[in-house]
Enzyme design. Structure first.
Site, PDB file in Angstrom:
ATOM      1  N   LYS A  37     -17.091 -18.532   3.640  1.00 11.76           N
ATOM      2  CA  LYS A  37     -18.690 -18.514   3.927  1.00 11.76           C
ATOM      3  C   LYS A  37     -19.390 -17.576   2.738  1.00 11.76           C
ATOM      4  O   LYS A  37     -18.243 -16.533   2.537  1.00 11.76           O
ATOM      5  CB  LYS A  37     -18.778 -17.563   5.252  1.00 11.76           C
ATOM      6  CG  LYS A  37     -18.264 -18.330   6.487  1.00 11.76           C
ATOM      7  CD  LYS A  37     -19.012 -17.666   7.607  1.00 11.76           C
ATOM      8  CE  LYS A  37     -18.106 -18.138   9.159  1.00 11.76           C
ATOM      9  NZ  LYS A  37     -18.523 -16.593  10.280  1.00 11.76           N
ATOM     10  N   GLY A  66     -11.923  -5.019   1.621  1.00 11.65           N
ATOM     11  CA  GLY A  66     -13.789  -4.665   1.920  1.00 11.65           C
ATOM     12  C   GLY A  66     -14.217  -3.590   0.572  1.00 11.65           C
ATOM     13  O   GLY A  66     -15.326  -3.868   0.296  1.00 11.65           O
ATOM     14  N   GLY A 120      -9.735  -8.908   0.641  1.00 12.65           N
ATOM     15  CA  GLY A 120      -9.292 -10.447   2.169  1.00 12.65           C
ATOM     16  C   GLY A 120      -8.082 -10.646   1.629  1.00 12.65           C
ATOM     17  O   GLY A 120      -7.386 -10.527   1.044  1.00 12.65           O
ATOM     18  N   ARG A 175       0.721  -0.939  -0.095  1.00  7.95           N
ATOM     19  CA  ARG A 175       0.302   0.053   0.136  1.00  7.95           C
ATOM     20  C   ARG A 175       1.060   0.829  -0.359  1.00  7.95           C
ATOM     21  O   ARG A 175      -0.136   2.107  -0.607  1.00  7.95           O
ATOM     22  CB  ARG A 175      -1.294  -0.281   0.927  1.00  7.95           C
ATOM     23  CG  ARG A 175      -2.428  -0.836   0.795  1.00  7.95           C
ATOM     24  CD  ARG A 175      -3.194  -1.305   2.737  1.00  7.95           C
ATOM     25  NE  ARG A 175      -5.004  -1.669   1.764  1.00  7.95           N
ATOM     26  CZ  ARG A 175      -4.976  -1.880   2.265  1.00  7.95           C
ATOM     27  NH1 ARG A 175      -5.177  -1.732   3.715  1.00  7.95           N
ATOM     28  NH2 ARG A 175      -6.353  -2.532   2.222  1.00  7.95           N
TER      29      ARG A 175
HETATM   30  C1  3PG Z   1      -8.494  -1.899   4.980  1.00 10.23           C
HETATM   31  O1  3PG Z   1      -7.210  -2.405   5.400  1.00 10.23           O
HETATM   32  O2  3PG Z   1      -9.479  -2.276   4.556  1.00 10.23           O
HETATM   33  C2  3PG Z   1      -8.725  -0.694   4.238  1.00 10.23           C
HETATM   34  O3  3PG Z   1      -7.916   0.541   5.212  1.00 10.23           O
HETATM   35  C3  3PG Z   1     -10.274   0.355   5.427  1.00 10.23           C
HETATM   36  O4  3PG Z   1      -9.725  -0.130   6.508  1.00 10.23           O
HETATM   37  P1  3PG Z   1     -11.517  -0.471   7.895  1.00 10.23           P
HETATM   38  O5  3PG Z   1     -12.193  -1.946   7.359  1.00 10.23           O
HETATM   39  O6  3PG Z   1     -10.539  -0.734   9.336  1.00 10.23           O
HETATM   40  O7  3PG Z   1     -12.477   0.419   7.064  1.00 10.23           O
HETATM   41 MG    MG Z   2     -10.713  -4.058   6.015  1.00  9.61          MG
END
Ligand code: 3PG
Ligand code: MG
Length: 396
Positions: free
Chosen positions: A197, A377, A354, A36
């Protein structure tokens, strides 16, 4: 969709509040994956090259409005300096007098990193007063945090309404790769969705079934689909309360134009540990005291032949228990196959979400994929067909 980018902004002498996602994995103070950080370098360098001063806004972990010391961004400064090749100043808060002084003192060629925005509860609350405090520190807002764009927070959404706003280079790259894969793809399109899941990927599966030509289901999720067909999955991880849902998805697929691909053969074991004694069997032959830990070679061959005829691939999640050898076989083999087609230019492959990147890295395939998203996410929500607030705010 089109976005205002850094190219349309006059950056010279401007303070550019740049929302990045440097929520990198760390163990004992050491960054275990700097992807990142590496991926925001083009944005920072382009702002600097145009005479602008990047002021980085970011979160780290989920401190829930408390100043949790372990969630400070300050330890990332040396890694950022190494990546950008310039000085990175640090301010211990993202609003207030200290931040304003640091922003005011910033010189051309320097970058300023502001402390974790989530130290303020006003950040996740998208409090307009808090956003206005941050806006005072800059002239322009640049959002380069696609991977946090599913959060309607002050620094990811609110700020876009308060300053001239644009997308950074990584945001542009993510949006064009994901639009290319799902909104206007070259067909046939294959989606590979794995993971534990069905319940966490339900919306994803429902959306993909409408959009892709082939949907490969792997991982623990596949067991739920096998169970939904009346197959005994023994002690396998499966959500038996989701079998109706799985049947609905199968019906929807067969009614539409999407072919669902489930394991035709399975690798089973009686223990969940590295090197556990295992056997490859037809998908309907799992012994009642065993569990399914991977898809077998016939399944991989089927996936490979579908990929041979495909133009676009969307990949999310592993096909088996890839953390444990030898149950990483299907994931590694299918990923390597997709990687080689991509390297030849025969397949546009986009992966994210993920565990996906970890699995593809482990398979040694990530480098050959056309595009690897930095998002977890946010990638899933995009693939579910949702509007991401951070992206929407940039387009109005
Ligand atoms: C992540 O790591 O998926 C993003 O930085 C978002 O983080 P969060 O799920 O804590 O909002
Ligand atoms: Mg996250």
């Amino acid at each position: 969709m089109s976005w205002t980018t850094l190219d349309q902004m006059d950056l010279k002498g401007k303070r550019v509040l740049t929302r990045v996602d440097i929520n990198v994995p760390m163990e004992n103070g050491v960054i275990t994956d700097a992807t990142r950080i590496e991926r925001i370098v083009p944005t920072v360098k382009d702002i600097l090259a145009a005479g602008g001063m990047p002021i980085l806004l970011a979160h780290f972990g989920r401190p829930k409005g408390e100043r949790v010391p372990e969630m400070s961004l300050q330890p990332l400064v040396p890694a950022l300096e190494a990546a950008f090749g310039c000085d990175v100043m640090f301010a211990a808060d993202c609003i207030g007098a200290g931040a304003a002084a640091a922003a005011g003192a910033l010189q051309a060629g320097q970058v300023l990193l502001l402390e974790n925005t989530r130290y303020h509860a006003a950040e996740p609350a998208n409090d307009p007063d808090f956003a206005a405090e941050m806006a005072k520190l800059g002239d322009i807002y640049c959002n380069d945090a696609f991977s946090a764009a599913h959060r309607a927070h002050a620094s990811t959404e609110g700020l876009a309404h308060l300053l001239p706003a644009c997308a950074g280079r990584l945001m542009q790259a993510e949006l064009s790769a994901l639009e290319g894969a799902l909104s206007s793809p070259e067909r046939p399109v294959v989606a590979v969705v794995g993971g534990a899941k069905v319940s966490s990927k339900l919306e994803l599966l429902s959306n993909l079934i409408e959009k892709v030509d082939y949907l490969v289901i792997g991982g623990g999720m596949a067991n739920t689909f096998l169970a939904a067909q009346g197959i005994d999955v023994g002690k396998s991880l499966a959500e038996h309360d989701m079998t109706d849902t799985a049947r609905e998805i199968m019906e929807k697929a067969s009614a539409g134009a999407c072919e669902l691909i489930l394991p035709s053969d399975i690798v089973i074991a009686r223990e969940f540990k590295v090197g556990a004694a295992n056997e490859t069997l037809p998908a309907d032959a799992c012994p009642s005291d065993a569990m399914i830990l991977d898809a077998g070679p016939a399944t991989v061959a089927r996936i490979s032949s579908v990929l041979d005829g495909a133009k676009t691939l969307i990949w999310n999640g592993p096909l088996g228990a890839f953390e444990i050898e030898p149950f990483d076989m299907a994931t590694n083999a299918a990923a390597a196959y997709a990687a080689n087609l991509s390297a030849k230019g025969a397949l546009i492959s986009v992966a994210g979400g993920g565990d996906t990147v970890a699995a593809l890295n482990q398979a040694g395939a990530a480098g050959k994929f056309t595009y690897i998203s930095t998002a977890g996410g946010a990638f899933l929500e995009w693939m579910e067909g949702k509007t991401l607030p951070g992206v929407a705010a940039l387009s109005d």
